[in-house]
Scaffold this active site. Structure first.
Site, PDB file in Angstrom:
ATOM      1  N   LYS A 124       0.872  -1.181   0.000  1.00  0.00           N
ATOM      2  CA  LYS A 124       0.000   0.000   0.000  1.00  0.00           C
ATOM      3  C   LYS A 124       0.901   1.219   0.000  1.00  0.00           C
ATOM      4  O   LYS A 124       2.029   1.157   0.496  1.00  0.00           O
ATOM      5  CB  LYS A 124      -0.867   0.017   1.267  1.00  0.00           C
ATOM      6  CG  LYS A 124      -2.122   0.830   1.107  1.00  0.00           C
ATOM      7  CD  LYS A 124      -3.223  -0.005   0.495  1.00  0.00           C
ATOM      8  CE  LYS A 124      -4.451   0.794   0.162  1.00  0.00           C
ATOM      9  NZ  LYS A 124      -5.558  -0.106  -0.221  1.00  0.00           N
ATOM     10  N   ASP A 164      -7.101   4.037  -4.441  1.00  0.00           N
ATOM     11  CA  ASP A 164      -7.730   3.884  -3.117  1.00  0.00           C
ATOM     12  C   ASP A 164      -8.345   5.257  -2.815  1.00  0.00           C
ATOM     13  O   ASP A 164      -8.622   6.008  -3.761  1.00  0.00           O
ATOM     14  CB  ASP A 164      -6.685   3.473  -2.061  1.00  0.00           C
ATOM     15  CG  ASP A 164      -7.328   2.987  -0.760  1.00  0.00           C
ATOM     16  OD1 ASP A 164      -7.805   1.842  -0.720  1.00  0.00           O
ATOM     17  OD2 ASP A 164      -7.387   3.754   0.227  1.00  0.00           O
TER      18      ASP A 164
HETATM   19  P1  NDP Z   1     -12.946   7.481  -2.748  1.00  0.00           P
HETATM   20  O1  NDP Z   1     -11.889   8.498  -2.517  1.00  0.00           O
HETATM   21  O2  NDP Z   1     -13.499   7.294  -4.102  1.00  0.00           O
HETATM   22  O3  NDP Z   1     -14.167   7.740  -1.770  1.00  0.00           O
HETATM   23  C1  NDP Z   1     -13.978   7.775  -0.386  1.00  0.00           C
HETATM   24  C2  NDP Z   1     -15.288   8.151   0.265  1.00  0.00           C
HETATM   25  O4  NDP Z   1     -15.168   7.994   1.665  1.00  0.00           O
HETATM   26  C3  NDP Z   1     -15.664   9.612   0.033  1.00  0.00           C
HETATM   27  O5  NDP Z   1     -17.041   9.753   0.041  1.00  0.00           O
HETATM   28  C4  NDP Z   1     -15.012  10.287   1.240  1.00  0.00           C
HETATM   29  O6  NDP Z   1     -15.576  11.514   1.585  1.00  0.00           O
HETATM   30  C5  NDP Z   1     -15.276   9.255   2.318  1.00  0.00           C
HETATM   31  N1  NDP Z   1     -14.248   9.382   3.346  1.00  0.00           N
HETATM   32  C6  NDP Z   1     -12.914   9.327   3.178  1.00  0.00           C
HETATM   33  N2  NDP Z   1     -12.284   9.530   4.330  1.00  0.00           N
HETATM   34  C7  NDP Z   1     -13.256   9.705   5.248  1.00  0.00           C
HETATM   35  C8  NDP Z   1     -13.227   9.950   6.626  1.00  0.00           C
HETATM   36  N3  NDP Z   1     -12.084  10.057   7.293  1.00  0.00           N
HETATM   37  N4  NDP Z   1     -14.437  10.058   7.262  1.00  0.00           N
HETATM   38  C9  NDP Z   1     -15.614   9.963   6.588  1.00  0.00           C
HETATM   39  N5  NDP Z   1     -15.680   9.740   5.258  1.00  0.00           N
HETATM   40  C10 NDP Z   1     -14.518   9.609   4.607  1.00  0.00           C
HETATM   41  O7  NDP Z   1     -12.328   6.116  -2.185  1.00  0.00           O
HETATM   42  P2  NDP Z   1     -12.829   4.607  -2.441  1.00  0.00           P
HETATM   43  O8  NDP Z   1     -14.290   4.584  -2.653  1.00  0.00           O
HETATM   44  O9  NDP Z   1     -11.927   4.029  -3.448  1.00  0.00           O
HETATM   45  O10 NDP Z   1     -12.460   3.939  -1.043  1.00  0.00           O
HETATM   46  C11 NDP Z   1     -13.403   3.772   0.018  1.00  0.00           C
HETATM   47  C12 NDP Z   1     -12.948   2.663   0.937  1.00  0.00           C
HETATM   48  O11 NDP Z   1     -12.884   1.430   0.191  1.00  0.00           O
HETATM   49  C13 NDP Z   1     -11.560   2.820   1.558  1.00  0.00           C
HETATM   50  O12 NDP Z   1     -11.566   2.251   2.847  1.00  0.00           O
HETATM   51  C14 NDP Z   1     -10.667   1.989   0.644  1.00  0.00           C
HETATM   52  O13 NDP Z   1      -9.500   1.556   1.294  1.00  0.00           O
HETATM   53  C15 NDP Z   1     -11.604   0.829   0.336  1.00  0.00           C
HETATM   54  N6  NDP Z   1     -11.307   0.039  -0.850  1.00  0.00           N
HETATM   55  C16 NDP Z   1     -11.185   0.628  -2.079  1.00  0.00           C
HETATM   56  C17 NDP Z   1     -10.956  -0.151  -3.185  1.00  0.00           C
HETATM   57  C18 NDP Z   1     -10.895   0.418  -4.564  1.00  0.00           C
HETATM   58  O14 NDP Z   1     -10.799  -0.358  -5.505  1.00  0.00           O
HETATM   59  N7  NDP Z   1     -10.975   1.728  -4.748  1.00  0.00           N
HETATM   60  C19 NDP Z   1     -10.780  -1.600  -3.072  1.00  0.00           C
HETATM   61  C20 NDP Z   1     -10.987  -2.127  -1.753  1.00  0.00           C
HETATM   62  C21 NDP Z   1     -11.233  -1.320  -0.694  1.00  0.00           C
HETATM   63  P3  NDP Z   1     -14.793  12.873   1.234  1.00  0.00           P
HETATM   64  O15 NDP Z   1     -15.024  13.115  -0.198  1.00  0.00           O
HETATM   65  O16 NDP Z   1     -15.407  13.888   2.121  1.00  0.00           O
HETATM   66  O17 NDP Z   1     -13.349  12.634   1.550  1.00  0.00           O
HETATM   67  O1  2IT Z   2      -7.811  -1.898  -0.767  1.00  0.00           O
HETATM   68  C1  2IT Z   2      -7.756  -2.367  -1.927  1.00  0.00           C
HETATM   69  O2  2IT Z   2      -7.878  -3.574  -2.141  1.00  0.00           O
HETATM   70  C2  2IT Z   2      -7.563  -1.439  -3.040  1.00  0.00           C
HETATM   71  N1  2IT Z   2      -7.515  -0.240  -2.809  1.00  0.00           N
HETATM   72  C3  2IT Z   2      -7.370  -1.951  -4.425  1.00  0.00           C
HETATM   73  C4  2IT Z   2      -5.961  -2.443  -4.629  1.00  0.00           C
HETATM   74  C5  2IT Z   2      -5.620  -2.829  -6.045  1.00  0.00           C
HETATM   75  O3  2IT Z   2      -4.428  -3.120  -6.254  1.00  0.00           O
HETATM   76  O4  2IT Z   2      -6.476  -2.866  -6.917  1.00  0.00           O
END
Ligand code: NDP
Ligand code: 2IT
Length: 445
Positions: A124, A164
């Site tokens: 990461k 992420d």
């Molecule tokens: P994005 O940046 O697209 O969206 C994040 C969302 O979460 C936004 O709505 C953001 O609000 C909110 N957020 C972020 N930080 C906080 C906080 N401290 N408190 C409250 N709300 C918060 O990210 P993703 O959708 O990609 O990621 C969301 C989650 O999913 C994370 O935990 C990530 O690790 C996990 N994840 C992502 C993957 C991927 O493929 N993208 C894969 C697996 C897991 P704001 O706009 O206000 O910051």
């Molecule tokens: O938390 C996760 O699994 C991700 N943000 C996606 C990682 C990836 O390599 O696609």
């Protein structure tokens, strides 16, 4: 292995890293019994080697903002474990990014990637750069500065980053563009790329869709085969949350909440596909706040709140770590919630997890439930190596298969004597066994 002893030692060596300690604690508790059944694990000191990252790159980045001011940020890449494949995992751009958060994410990623059935190690990275309010030109200059430092440490067979929080298609493209220029190669050393330059169909959707496929597998164990009549609370409004909502609608469920770091919206009428299209535009084009949804559709907006007080039957936390605590969990259960499946990484606190397990509701931990994202990243790597592209249907079919295999692995290792499936235990043991065996086979390296 004694969990408390290993943890005390880690806390002494790496103080002030609460998220990292929390993630390690959960895994060690789950594997303690099986670990102690195999003396060879202890003989190879697997526990210590699997908890501590292989290496961490830490560096300062300089970049110039639109007013010509020179800015600095800290950036990191945690390469946690490559026993079963090249390091693989996302990049996070968020003001809160620090070694503890990236170490917990890289640690979790190692077990998650092991569960996917694909050959990927865990990593990461990211920066405390806050993308909010920055122009695209500023984001581009920052991404380029990041790659200037990191490019030598990554590569198609070494370490493959992705998105992420704060890192989506735009940021991946900027980083990949600069990486490619410096490395003079075009081998796809990033996943989540644009579809025109090596990206995979379904990658943007994969984490959200995968979470729903995992949830449907869990619900099937209780005889439920669609989402008709289910009321679903989702947190977040980014990549994971929006595609999660899209799949819920497709399967017949009703989505009543979305959130961001400022607050949440509650729409008792349901967020239908037209309203969801507005959220996609709001987030990806205008980069606005979820409160604007309430202004537009006249529903409730709770500043500073989290959605878990609203009555729902299914909760899908999809924003960030520790966003659902023990009190939230009690309220969910009291309100009749039957399933919680995590799109985010470690969104539930240990106290919340305890409540879910005590009440024997269906609880899919992130490293199993959100593994669809990195799984399709793995499929993107395969397509890049083969220099071909699969259709949406082909990728979706493979994603469904993988999520079902992950579910099966959790059932295999997590079923308790009374038949209850402890998915936390199942995911941790299944993920651990493969990495540990690979480490032992490869000797002390
Ligand atoms: P994005 O940046 O697209 O969206 C994040 C969302 O979460 C936004 O709505 C953001 O609000 C909110 N957020 C972020 N930080 C906080 C906080 N401290 N408190 C409250 N709300 C918060 O990210 P993703 O959708 O990609 O990621 C969301 C989650 O999913 C994370 O935990 C990530 O690790 C996990 N994840 C992502 C993957 C991927 O493929 N993208 C894969 C697996 C897991 P704001 O706009 O206000 O910051
Ligand atoms: O938390 C996760 O699994 C991700 N943000 C996606 C990682 C990836 O390599 O696609």
């Amino acid at each position: 292995m004694k969990v408390e002893q290993v943890l005390d030692d880690l806390k002494r060596r790496f103080p002030n890293e609460p998220e990292y300690h929390q993630a390690v604690h959960e895994v060690l508790e789950s594997i303690e019994e099986i670990y102690n059944e195999y003396p060879e694990f202890e003989a190879h000191n697997i526990v210590e080697r699997i908890c501590v990252p292989d290496r961490i790159f830490t560096f300062r980045i300089n970049w110039v903002d639109d007013r010509g001011k020179v800015k600095t940020n800290m950036a990191y890449r945690v390469q946690h474990n490559n026993a079963i494949g090249p390091y693989k995992g996302g990049m996070r751009f968020h003001a809160s990014v620090c070694p503890s958060i990236l170490k917990f994410l890289a640690f979790e990623q190692t077990f998650k990637n092991s569960l996917t059935t694909l050959p990927m190690g865990g990593a990461k990275g990211g920066s405390d750069f806050n993308p909010k309010g920055k122009s695209s030109a500023e984001v581009m200059r920052f991404c380029q500065a990041f790659m200037l430092e990191l490019w030598r440490q990554i590569g198609p067979e070494t370490d493959v980053p992705a998105g992420d929080i704060g890192v989506g298609g735009r940021e991946v493209a900027y980083m990949y563009g600069m990486y490619k220029k410096l490395a003079r190669e075009n081998t796809g050393t990033f996943t989540g790329k644009g579809i025109d330059f090596g990206g995979s169909l379904i990658r943007p959707e994969a984490t959200g869709y995968g979470n729903l496929y995992f949830l449907m597998n869990m619900l099937k164990t209780r005889g439920i085969t669609d989402l008709k009549g289910q009321v679903v609370a989702i947190s977040g409004s980014g990549n994971v949350a929006t595609y999660t909502a899209e799949k819920v609608l497709e399967l017949g469920g009703k989505v009543i909440t979305l959130s961001d770091s400022n607050g949440y919206i509650y729409d008792p009428e349901g967020i239908d596909s037209e309203k969801l299209a507005y959220v996609f535009e709001l987030k990806n084009v205008y980069r606005g706040r979820i409160s604007e949804y309430a202004d537009k559709y006249g529903c409730k907006y709770v500043e500073g709140g989290r959605p878990w007080n609203e009555k729902c039957t299914i909760a899908l936390p999809s924003a960030t770590q520790n966003e659902l605590n023990g009190d939230d969990a009690e309220i969910l259960v009291k309100n009749g919630c039957i399933a919680v499946s995590e799109g985010a990484n470690m969104p539930s606190t240990p106290e919340a997890v305890e409540v879910f397990l005590k009440n024997k509701i269906l609880y899919g931990p992130g490293k199993a439930a959100n593994a669809g994202g990195v799984s399709v990243s793995g499929l993107e790597m395969t397509q890049n190596s083969m220099r071909l592209s699969w259709t949406r249907e082909e990728v979706d079919e493979k994603l469904k298969r993988i999520m079902s295999d992950i579910h099966e692995a959790c059932v295999k290792y997590g079923t308790e004597p009374d038949g209850f499936v402890n998915y936390v235990k199942g995911a941790n043991i299944a993920g651990f066994m493969k990495v540990a065996k690979a480490m032992m086979a490869q000797g002390v390296v």
